[in-house]
Design an enzyme around this catalytic site. Structure first.
Site, PDB file in Angstrom:
ATOM      1  N   ASN A  89       9.255 -25.387  46.001  1.00 49.65           N
ATOM      2  CA  ASN A  89       9.935 -24.587  44.990  1.00 49.65           C
ATOM      3  C   ASN A  89       9.175 -24.634  43.663  1.00 49.65           C
ATOM      4  OD1 ASN A  89      11.921 -22.994  43.861  1.00 49.65           O
ATOM      5  ND2 ASN A  89      13.326 -24.683  43.462  1.00 49.65           N
ATOM      6  N   THR A  90       9.153 -23.503  42.957  1.00 49.87           N
ATOM      7  CA  THR A  90       8.552 -23.447  41.619  1.00 49.87           C
ATOM      8  C   THR A  90       9.557 -22.808  40.662  1.00 49.87           C
ATOM      9  OG1 THR A  90       7.466 -21.346  42.210  1.00 49.87           O
ATOM     10  CG2 THR A  90       6.163 -23.365  42.408  1.00 49.87           C
ATOM     11  N   PHE A 161       4.460 -12.057  50.308  1.00 48.64           N
ATOM     12  CA  PHE A 161       5.024 -10.805  49.821  1.00 48.64           C
ATOM     13  C   PHE A 161       6.253 -10.450  50.661  1.00 48.64           C
ATOM     14  CE2 PHE A 161       0.529 -10.606  48.623  1.00 48.64           C
ATOM     15  CZ  PHE A 161       0.630 -10.300  47.273  1.00 48.64           C
ATOM     16  N   ALA A 163      10.253  -9.888  51.484  1.00 52.02           N
ATOM     17  CA  ALA A 163      11.537  -9.504  50.906  1.00 52.02           C
ATOM     18  C   ALA A 163      12.624 -10.170  51.734  1.00 52.02           C
ATOM     19  CB  ALA A 163      11.701  -7.985  50.939  1.00 52.02           C
ATOM     20  N   LYS A 219       0.225 -11.576  43.012  1.00 50.16           N
ATOM     21  CA  LYS A 219       1.608 -11.813  43.407  1.00 50.16           C
ATOM     22  C   LYS A 219       2.560 -11.507  42.250  1.00 50.16           C
ATOM     23  CE  LYS A 219       5.405 -13.551  45.151  1.00 50.16           C
ATOM     24  NZ  LYS A 219       6.215 -12.774  46.093  1.00 50.16           N
ATOM     25  N   CYS A 273      13.533 -13.798  42.649  1.00 53.53           N
ATOM     26  CA  CYS A 273      12.069 -13.858  42.606  1.00 53.53           C
ATOM     27  C   CYS A 273      11.509 -12.948  41.529  1.00 53.53           C
ATOM     28  CB  CYS A 273      11.476 -13.488  43.962  1.00 53.53           C
ATOM     29  SG  CYS A 273      11.810 -14.721  45.238  1.00 53.53           S
TER      30      CYS A 273
END
Length: 473
Positions: A89-90, A161, A163, A219, A273
């Site tokens: 996680n970031t 990438f 969704a 990104k 995101c």
């Protein structure tokens, strides 16, 4: 190096699905997904996975125990691996320098230090998490500073990438795979190894290779451009409501222009995101002394937040400027359909605002766990007293809507389109209000039934059966 063993650090929304598909398409490669959370790993090894994603169950069950493994023994997986994905996680920092904008890279740094501590052979380390530009350089500094004799590293950037809700389809039929690496013979060799993994199912022409910095920025740029489209259509939705135009018709007309296209022109709310990545981009611009660029991308976020505020304010205004003591049903708590992810969900903002105004909220979502709903609301600052006395979670939409003054639809789940709204209307308080925040319902039918209907980007209002129609002379 021929990659025979892959390790993924992080068993979340990115690492789990990505490595499950790699295991499916590369049966000769052993793939081990590790996480420090024993509870999460136990869920990945159970019949009920920790995340909901269409098609994920089938992929995991076809590979698990064969060449796909989930473990909390991080050290053993790192030692064995030839290639290591960092998929931790970031989150956005909540304190200190860059608070509210910069990504918190403590988990990425922790992953790098863990690799350096236990690695005994050469490794290809791949950034999979969304990170700021130059993060690969930071990872390399940590690895080199703690490097064992005879061990070398190559750092690659391979942003996802995906969704949520279509992650498996996105992985199997990717528009492109982006791989960035060091511009050296060793870097090019590492890039080639990762390319060969993806070439098991992705045509080579769809695999784009760049330098590391371009990959990292691409990104953020992709999500920024998508979010920009949503914010642009949201700003126009306010104009439509004020003029009598319909945003759906405007979006359709605009989307037929081949230079623009129809995707991401639905008025509504962006997800977690988008916000996290654009805040990251804002911070990068600020650090590079680019104030106008930072302000531009900040405005994209501000418009998305404004849309949620505008929608919730309309709910309160229509209910005679007070929701105190009223029951409001929230249909959908996930930030979008086909996922259980609630990060930056519109429902969170709506619920918090309505609770602050004295309402009681009744929540129904087909995939979000009850415990997650209460946990998220508590994190948003809802008091224990309010959670206990004014929040209820239901297992079906009909129970949730009974005796409610209004319904607020926050997630575009397909089942909400097919509900029996005649039955729902009959058991609601009158006048009964429907606030369609996703523009998915048959508004004319709702008006015919007797609902007062409000949505984004068009004016509806009064029930049809209460209107007076004059004949043309």
């Amino acid at each position: 190096m021929v990659v025979k063993n892959i390790c993924c650090l992080g068993a979340g929304y990115v690492g789990g699905p990505t490595c499950s598909v790699i295991a499916l398409k590369c049966p000769e490669i052993k793939v081990t997904v590790v996480d420090k959370s024993r509870e999460r790993i136990a869920q990945w090894n159970s019949e009920k996975l920790p995340i909901y994603e269409p098609g994920l169950d089938e992929v995991v069950k076809s590979c698990r125990g064969k060449n796909l493994f989930f473990s909390d023994d991080c050290n053993a997986a790192i030692v064995e691996a030839d290639l290591i994905f960092i998929s931790v996680n970031t989150p956005t920092k909540t304190f200190g320098n860059g608070k509210g904008r910069a990504p918190d890279l403590k988990y990425v740094e922790g992953a790098a230090r863990m690799i350096a501590d236990v690695a005994k052979s050469n490794k290809i380390v791949v950034e999979k998490s969304t990170v700021p530009v130059n993060a690969a350089e930071s990872i390399m500094k940590i690895l080199k500073a703690n490097q064992r004799p005879g061990v070398s590293y190559q750092i690659l950037s391979n942003p996802e990438f995906l969704a949520e809700g279509t992650a498996i389809t996105d992985l199997l039929n990717a528009d492109r795979v982006l791989i960035g690496g060091e511009e050296s013979s060793a870097g090019e060799a590492a890039i080639e190894e990762l390319c060969q993994i993806y070439e098991h199912w992705i045509p080579r022409k769809k695999i784009l290779t760049t330098n590391t910095w371009s990959s990292e920025l691409s990104k953020l740029a992709a999500n920024a451009m998508l979010a920009q489209r949503i914010s642009s259509i949201n700003s126009l939705s306010a104009v439509c409501e004020s003029t009598g135009a319909d945003i759906a018709e405007v979006a359709r007309a605009v989307g037929l222009d081949s230079r623009i296209g129809p995707k991401f022109l639905q008025a509504g709310f962006g997800g977690s995101c988008f916000q996290k990545d654009i805040l990251n981009l804002v911070y990068i611009c600020e650090c590079l002394n680019l104030p106008h660029e930072a302000a531009y991308w900040q405005s994209v976020i501000d418009m998305n937040q404004h849309q949620k505020h505008r929608f919730t304010a309309k709910v309160i205004e229509c209910l005679f400027n007070t929701v105190s003591g009223k029951n409001i049903c929230i249909l959908g708590f996930a930030f979008k359909k086909n996922t259980g992810d609630t990060r930056e969900s519109a429902a969170l903002y709506v619920c918090k605002t309505l609770l602050d105004e004295g309402a009681s909220v009744r929540v129904y979502d087909p995939k979000v766990e009850v415990s997650q709903i209460y946990q998220d609301l508590k994190y948003e600052g809802v008091s224990e007293e309010a959670l206990k006395n004014h929040v209820s979670v239901y297992q079906d939409a009909y129970s949730a809507t009974k005796d409610c003054h209004a319904i607020v639809l926050c997630t575009e789940w397909d089942e909400f389109v097919t509900l029996d709204y005649d039955t729902i209307y009959d058991q609601m308080m009158k006048p009964a209000y429907m606030f369609d925040g996703r523009k998915i319902l048959d508004h004319n039918n709702l008006l015919r039934i007797g609902f007062h209907v409000e949505t984004i980007g068009s004016r509806l209002g009064q029930p049809l059966k209460n209107r007076r129609f004059s004949s043309n002379p």
